[in-house]
Design an enzyme around this catalytic site. Structure first.
Site, PDB file in Angstrom:
ATOM      1  N   LYS A 108       0.851  -1.190   0.000  1.00 38.38           N
ATOM      2  CA  LYS A 108       0.000   0.000   0.000  1.00 38.38           C
ATOM      3  C   LYS A 108       0.890   1.244   0.000  1.00 38.38           C
ATOM      4  CE  LYS A 108      -4.572   0.128   0.239  1.00 38.38           C
ATOM      5  NZ  LYS A 108      -5.351  -0.619  -0.765  1.00 38.38           N
TER       6      LYS A 108
ATOM      7  N   VAL B 157      28.511  24.401  -6.042  1.00 45.48           N
ATOM      8  CA  VAL B 157      27.577  23.508  -5.344  1.00 45.48           C
ATOM      9  C   VAL B 157      28.302  22.208  -4.972  1.00 45.48           C
ATOM     10  CG1 VAL B 157      25.439  22.174  -5.594  1.00 45.48           C
ATOM     11  CG2 VAL B 157      25.574  24.500  -6.528  1.00 45.48           C
ATOM     12  N   GLN B 158      29.137  21.715  -5.913  1.00 42.42           N
ATOM     13  CA  GLN B 158      29.839  20.450  -5.682  1.00 42.42           C
ATOM     14  C   GLN B 158      30.674  20.510  -4.391  1.00 42.42           C
ATOM     15  OE1 GLN B 158      29.414  21.933  -8.646  1.00 42.42           O
ATOM     16  NE2 GLN B 158      29.580  20.489 -10.356  1.00 42.42           N
TER      17      GLN B 158
ATOM     18  N   HIS C  13      18.664  28.715 -10.553  1.00 41.30           N
ATOM     19  CA  HIS C  13      19.394  29.870 -11.069  1.00 41.30           C
ATOM     20  C   HIS C  13      18.579  31.163 -10.958  1.00 41.30           C
ATOM     21  CE1 HIS C  13      22.167  26.946 -12.693  1.00 41.30           C
ATOM     22  NE2 HIS C  13      21.200  26.390 -13.409  1.00 41.30           N
TER      23      HIS C  13
ATOM     24  N   ARG D 283      27.379  35.553  -6.631  1.00 37.56           N
ATOM     25  CA  ARG D 283      26.087  35.247  -7.260  1.00 37.56           C
ATOM     26  C   ARG D 283      25.092  34.837  -6.182  1.00 37.56           C
ATOM     27  NH1 ARG D 283      26.802  29.054  -9.805  1.00 37.56           N
ATOM     28  NH2 ARG D 283      27.509  28.135  -7.837  1.00 37.56           N
TER      29      ARG D 283
ATOM     30  N   THR E  29      -3.516  -5.656   0.232  1.00 33.47           N
ATOM     31  CA  THR E  29      -2.955  -4.323   0.516  1.00 33.47           C
ATOM     32  C   THR E  29      -3.897  -3.545   1.437  1.00 33.47           C
ATOM     33  OG1 THR E  29      -3.893  -3.188  -1.406  1.00 33.47           O
ATOM     34  CG2 THR E  29      -1.794  -4.323  -1.729  1.00 33.47           C
ATOM     35  N   ASP E  30      -5.175  -3.876   1.392  1.00 35.09           N
ATOM     36  CA  ASP E  30      -6.118  -3.236   2.315  1.00 35.09           C
ATOM     37  C   ASP E  30      -5.814  -3.617   3.769  1.00 35.09           C
ATOM     38  OD1 ASP E  30      -8.614  -1.565   2.412  1.00 35.09           O
ATOM     39  OD2 ASP E  30      -9.287  -3.331   3.540  1.00 35.09           O
TER      40      ASP E  30
ATOM     41  N   PHE F 296      31.463  31.018  -8.808  1.00 33.31           N
ATOM     42  CA  PHE F 296      31.649  29.889  -9.730  1.00 33.31           C
ATOM     43  C   PHE F 296      32.540  30.346 -10.866  1.00 33.31           C
ATOM     44  CE2 PHE F 296      30.136  26.890 -13.113  1.00 33.31           C
ATOM     45  CZ  PHE F 296      30.686  25.752 -12.539  1.00 33.31           C
TER      46      PHE F 296
ATOM     47  N   ASN G 125      20.346  23.356  -8.847  1.00 34.12           N
ATOM     48  CA  ASN G 125      20.866  24.725  -8.778  1.00 34.12           C
ATOM     49  C   ASN G 125      19.777  25.645  -9.322  1.00 34.12           C
ATOM     50  OD1 ASN G 125      22.490  26.932  -8.565  1.00 34.12           O
ATOM     51  ND2 ASN G 125      24.124  26.186  -9.894  1.00 34.12           N
TER      52      ASN G 125
HETATM   53  O1  LIG Z   1      28.037  25.388  -8.593  1.00 30.04           O
HETATM   54  C1  LIG Z   1      27.910  25.173  -9.803  1.00 30.04           C
HETATM   55  N1  LIG Z   1      28.324  23.988 -10.314  1.00 30.04           N
HETATM   56  C2  LIG Z   1      28.215  23.683 -11.659  1.00 30.04           C
HETATM   57  O2  LIG Z   1      28.623  22.577 -12.120  1.00 30.04           O
HETATM   58  C3  LIG Z   1      27.649  24.668 -12.486  1.00 30.04           C
HETATM   59  N2  LIG Z   1      27.386  24.722 -13.819  1.00 30.04           N
HETATM   60  C4  LIG Z   1      26.802  25.914 -14.067  1.00 30.04           C
HETATM   61  O3  LIG Z   1      26.415  26.303 -15.219  1.00 30.04           O
HETATM   62  N3  LIG Z   1      26.700  26.650 -12.914  1.00 30.04           N
HETATM   63  C5  LIG Z   1      27.218  25.889 -11.919  1.00 30.04           C
HETATM   64  N4  LIG Z   1      27.358  26.133 -10.590  1.00 30.04           N
END
Ligand SMILES: O=c1[nH]c(=O)c2[nH]c(=O)[nH]c2[nH]1
Length: 296
Positions: free
Chosen positions: A11, A228-229, A257, A177, A58-59, A160, A255
């Site tokens: 369920k 971000v990575q 934007h 940014r 499932t009930d 970045f 991300n």
């Molecule tokens: O932090 C980021 N990682 C990316 O891999 C990436 N690629 C992108 O266009 N902007 C960003 N920003």
């Protein structure tokens, strides 16, 4: 000859709300969750020979979800999911694995005239606390806990630059940014041998959840993010350090934007770089950055 290579059923989307009342103080606690429960085992004949003999309806699973919520604590959700999963193994000899997912919504206590209200709550964002629990006769209890849907934004402190520049590149490098994402963070626990072992160490689940949430927000806010990575890797590393029983930590971060808008065509208005104030939030396309970090 076709073969049934895998099968599970159950369920989904069972919505449950439990009110816990402290009679002495009159204080209530509300837990609202959505449960999915899928069973595996010796159920092949129901698919291949139309034999419903092994089928727990499932009930009935839905009913069991309610009854186990009445009989047991529903928090932490890791405990409730494990209790529910273990029940299906204890009750039905032909069921070998129970997969229980629980998604808990936020009902945050109201503060009225500066005092916590005993029985009034508000929906404090779309964020959920989730668990995915697999209770297996052969392998013990595997638990993945997570935070999903926590939307965050910082208006500076994100860069970045230094990425590949070639004939496909139009994105300018930036040293400042907006950074925004919807947090999907999960941490996989080392396998827990039994329900009793899980009960014996119950405090680790709320602590890890609180730590993961705090680490995510503190790192996001305080770091001057190079990407971000790099930021998500740092979050994973800190959560592994805070929670010794966690085997690996994963993030999946869109991300979200926010593009600068060049308004110089209008009377020379300055709205880019250090003069940027009005941005265009983008719905898509968006970056999607994922990683899993384990102990070496
Ligand atoms: O932090 C980021 N990682 C990316 O891999 C990436 N690629 C992108 O266009 N902007 C960003 N920003």
């Amino acid at each position: 000859m076709p073969v049934l290579s895998s099968a599970r059923y159950g369920k989904d989307n069972v919505r449950v709300c439990k009110v816990q009342r402290d009679e002495a103080t009159g204080t209530h606690k509300v837990t609202e969750m959505t449960v999915c429960c899928l069973l595996e085992g010796k159920i092949d004949a129901s698919y291949t020979h139309a034999d419903n003999g092994p089928v727990v309806a499932t009930d009935s699973m839905k009913n069991t979800i309610y009854i186990k919520a009445k009989e047991n604590p529903v928090d932490p959700p890791e405990l409730y999911a494990a209790i529910l999963g273990q029940h299906f193994l204890d009750k039905y000899a032909h069921i070998n694995v129970a997969n229980v997912n629980v998604e808990v919504k936020r009902w945050t206590r109201m503060s009225i005239d500066g005092k916590p209200h005993p029985h009034s709550f508000y929906r404090d964002g779309d964020e959920t606390r989730n668990v995915e629990v697999r209770v297996s006769r052969a392998d013990g209890i595997d638990v993945r806990s997570s935070i999903a849907g926590l939307l965050v934004l910082k208006s500076t402190g994100s860069q970045f630059h230094g990425f590949v520049r070639d004939e496909y590149t139009t994105l300018p490098e930036t040293w400042d940014r907006i950074l925004s994402t919807e947090i999907d963070a999960s941490w996989k626990w080392k396998t827990i041998p039994s329900l009793q072992a899980l009960r014996d160490n119950i405090a680790i689940f709320d602590k890890a959840y609180d730590d993961a949430r705090t680490i995510t927000m503190k790192t996001f806010a305080e770091e001057d993010s190079p990407s971000v990575q790099a930021t998500m890797y740092k979050m994973c590393d800190k959560i592994l350090e805070a929670a010794p029983e966690v085997a690996s930590v994963s993030y999946a971060l869109p991300n979200k934007h926010y593009f600068e808008i060049d308004l110089s065509w209008h009377k020379g208005l300055k709205n880019t770089g250090k003069d940027a104030e009005v941005y265009a939030p983008q719905s898509g396309p968006n970056g999607l950055i994922k990683c899993e970090v384990s102990r070496s």
